[in-house]
Enzyme design. Structure first.
Site, PDB file in Angstrom:
ATOM      1  N   HIS A 187     -92.821   4.677 -88.021  1.00 63.23           N
ATOM      2  CA  HIS A 187     -91.687   4.589 -88.937  1.00 63.23           C
ATOM      3  C   HIS A 187     -91.018   3.222 -88.844  1.00 63.23           C
ATOM      4  CE1 HIS A 187     -90.283   6.137 -85.036  1.00 63.23           C
ATOM      5  NE2 HIS A 187     -89.132   5.545 -85.290  1.00 63.23           N
ATOM      6  N   HIS A 231     -67.194  27.848 -73.391  1.00 63.38           N
ATOM      7  CA  HIS A 231     -68.522  28.312 -73.799  1.00 63.38           C
ATOM      8  C   HIS A 231     -69.570  27.677 -72.902  1.00 63.38           C
ATOM      9  CE1 HIS A 231     -68.303  24.364 -75.695  1.00 63.38           C
ATOM     10  NE2 HIS A 231     -69.619  24.410 -75.867  1.00 63.38           N
ATOM     11  N   HIS A 288     -74.241  26.763 -73.016  1.00 56.04           N
ATOM     12  CA  HIS A 288     -75.457  26.715 -73.819  1.00 56.04           C
ATOM     13  C   HIS A 288     -76.630  27.215 -72.982  1.00 56.04           C
ATOM     14  CE1 HIS A 288     -73.318  24.445 -76.902  1.00 56.04           C
ATOM     15  NE2 HIS A 288     -72.770  23.777 -75.900  1.00 56.04           N
ATOM     16  N   GLU A 317     -85.866   1.765 -75.042  1.00 54.52           N
ATOM     17  CA  GLU A 317     -86.128   1.153 -76.337  1.00 54.52           C
ATOM     18  C   GLU A 317     -87.023  -0.080 -76.202  1.00 54.52           C
ATOM     19  OE1 GLU A 317     -85.653   0.782 -80.568  1.00 54.52           O
ATOM     20  OE2 GLU A 317     -85.511   2.407 -79.124  1.00 54.52           O
ATOM     21  N   HIS A 367     -67.846  25.084 -70.038  1.00 48.93           N
ATOM     22  CA  HIS A 367     -67.041  23.896 -70.301  1.00 48.93           C
ATOM     23  C   HIS A 367     -66.187  24.095 -71.550  1.00 48.93           C
ATOM     24  CE1 HIS A 367     -70.747  23.453 -72.633  1.00 48.93           C
ATOM     25  NE2 HIS A 367     -70.118  22.623 -73.439  1.00 48.93           N
ATOM     26  N   ARG A 415     -85.489  -2.868 -88.041  1.00 52.50           N
ATOM     27  CA  ARG A 415     -86.065  -2.415 -86.765  1.00 52.50           C
ATOM     28  C   ARG A 415     -87.524  -2.201 -87.107  1.00 52.50           C
ATOM     29  NH1 ARG A 415     -88.655  -1.550 -82.973  1.00 52.50           N
ATOM     30  NH2 ARG A 415     -88.202  -0.148 -81.219  1.00 52.50           N
ATOM     31  N   GLU A 425     -76.498  19.870 -72.629  1.00 49.19           N
ATOM     32  CA  GLU A 425     -75.814  19.241 -73.763  1.00 49.19           C
ATOM     33  C   GLU A 425     -75.615  17.760 -73.482  1.00 49.19           C
ATOM     34  OE1 GLU A 425     -71.309  19.379 -75.695  1.00 49.19           O
ATOM     35  OE2 GLU A 425     -72.205  21.228 -74.970  1.00 49.19           O
ATOM     36  N   HIS A 427     -93.519   5.814 -80.937  1.00 49.06           N
ATOM     37  CA  HIS A 427     -93.343   6.003 -79.501  1.00 49.06           C
ATOM     38  C   HIS A 427     -93.809   7.385 -79.075  1.00 49.06           C
ATOM     39  CE1 HIS A 427     -89.615   7.144 -81.496  1.00 49.06           C
ATOM     40  NE2 HIS A 427     -89.354   5.887 -81.694  1.00 49.06           N
ATOM     41  N   GLU A 462     -87.840  11.134 -81.848  1.00 52.99           N
ATOM     42  CA  GLU A 462     -86.630  10.351 -82.134  1.00 52.99           C
ATOM     43  C   GLU A 462     -85.762  11.098 -83.132  1.00 52.99           C
ATOM     44  OE1 GLU A 462     -86.994   6.139 -83.252  1.00 52.99           O
ATOM     45  OE2 GLU A 462     -85.742   6.615 -85.003  1.00 52.99           O
ATOM     46  N   HIS A 467     -92.884   0.813 -86.033  1.00 48.98           N
ATOM     47  CA  HIS A 467     -93.192   1.144 -84.644  1.00 48.98           C
ATOM     48  C   HIS A 467     -93.398   2.647 -84.492  1.00 48.98           C
ATOM     49  CE1 HIS A 467     -88.885   2.012 -84.878  1.00 48.98           C
ATOM     50  NE2 HIS A 467     -89.020   2.766 -83.794  1.00 48.98           N
TER      51      HIS A 467
END
Length: 389
Positions: A141, A274, A276, A163, A320, A93, A281, A98, A102, A96
């Protein structure tokens, strides 16, 4: 009339529904039994919280493939987008960068990642299945598959990331005047004739030699905090029906934007009730099958079914659970656009609140409230139905 109720939108518990005479997609109905026949507790209209990579467009290149799930495919995802990519042995890959952070997870095989930070300090490391990397926005990277080839998951810090819109070194040079490129590299224009005329993106190459033979460290040194994290160095939170490994900035300082929890649930187990408090998520299912019910206030609740390769989303602070519905361990990763992992356990909340207050809310006796679980340590995975010995 003797109705055939198997794989039909009919709920035996309350007698609601009837036969679907078609046309219909039977295979889809079998994959999503809790959409075909929702639990009685489901209520109201809620956004779709599930999308499968099997339904995502596959971009094929010489040496690999890639596919993505953004808020185009899953509009409820307002924090992150995900990319699934695979490279044959030796394939790149390409180099590059961005605008988004990531976060990467190796799913299969092995690969080499390289990078340089804004201070000119270099980084190189080899990763295997289960290992993680993180590159903040703007950090250049590359990823190259080693002898096994590789497949990995990438999570980006913006929901509309594609992408197809990364900054590629080949693409940049192909769109910069040749005399400028030559001057920058202190070469003649004739020396650059072999440069790519368009982006390379994913391309074939030979498997590289070992790091100690190919490394060209910067004269400014290496990055002070590694861009990779090896998951086998982390102790899990062991529960009665599974375990969880949490990777956030406290153990992986380079991950300044994204945190994650790696969850394993034994057959018969479930991720406890629970929510968050700091971020939505975003889930990726690695192994097994599951169902998840999400409660999003005002009586809204919906249940979804998941298989390996599916993506799920839980809105921020929505209650959830995730139940293992198969006969093998369930493995999935919870990803958050926040450097610190956090969750709130319903068991812990009720177990540490005044027992009479809990009894008054649940219409039970004080003795019943005092008998509810109050774990001394985190117990994120509990039994739904413990297997017989």
């Amino acid at each position: 009339m003797n109705m055939q109720k198997n794989n039909e939108p009919f709920r035996e518990t309350d007698g609601k529904g009837w036969i679907d005479h078609g046309p219909r997609n039977h295979s889809r109905d079998q994959e999503n039994p809790d959409i075909l026949v929702p639990p009685e507790t489901d209520h109201g209209t809620m956004n779709n919280l599930r999308f499968s990579y099997s339904d995502a467009h596959q971009r094929l290149e010489e040496g690999g493939w890639t596919r993505e799930i953004t808020n185009r495919e899953l509009p409820i995802s307002q924090d992150v987008a995900g990319v699934n990519m695979s490279l044959e042995p030796g394939a790149y890959r390409e180099m590059h960068w961005h605008k988004e952070a990531e976060w990467g997870l190796m799913l299969y095989g092995n690969a080499r990642v390289t990078a340089i930070d804004e201070h000119g300090r270099s980084f190189i490391d080899d990763v295997e299945a289960g290992d993680i990397w993180n590159f903040e926005a703007g950090i250049p990277h590359s990823i190259q598959a080693l002898d096994q080839g590789c497949e990995f998951l990438l999570v980006f810090s913006e929901p509309d990331f594609s992408e197809n819109n990364t900054f590629l070194v080949s693409d940049w040079l192909a769109h910069t005047p040749a005399d400028i490129v030559a001057a920058n590299f202190k070469k003649q224009r004739s020396d650059l004739e072999s440069f790519p005329k368009s982006e390379k993106y994913i391309f074939k190459a030979n498997v590289p030699e070992s790091i100690d033979r190919v490394n060209r460290p910067s004269n400014l040194g290496e990055v002070p905090s590694p861009f990779t994290f090896h998951i086998d160095t982390l102790e899990p939170i062991v529960s009665e029906a599974g375990q969880v490994k949490i990777v956030d900035q406290t153990v992986f300082p380079a991950a300044k934007t994204i945190s994650a929890a790696f969850v394993e649930v034994e057959p018969g187990g479930m991720r406890e009730l629970h929510w968050h408090p700091k971020a939505a998520e975003w889930q990726y299912y690695i192994q097994g099958s599951a169902k998840m019910s999400v409660f999003n206030s005002a009586g809204l609740a919906r249940t979804f079914d998941f298989k390996a390769g599916d993506v799920g989303v839980v809105p921020i602070v929505a209650g959830h659970y995730v139940q293992n519905t198969g006969d093998e361990p369930l493995r999935f990763v919870e990803v958050f656009k926040n450097p610190e992992y956090s969750d709130v356990s319903l068991n812990k909340w009720l177990g540490t609140s005044p027992s009479q207050m809990v009894a008054d809310h649940l219409n039970v006796t004080k003795q019943f409230a005092e008998s509810l679980p109050n774990p001394d340590k985190p117990e994120p995975v509990v039994w739904y139905k413990q297997p017989k010995e």
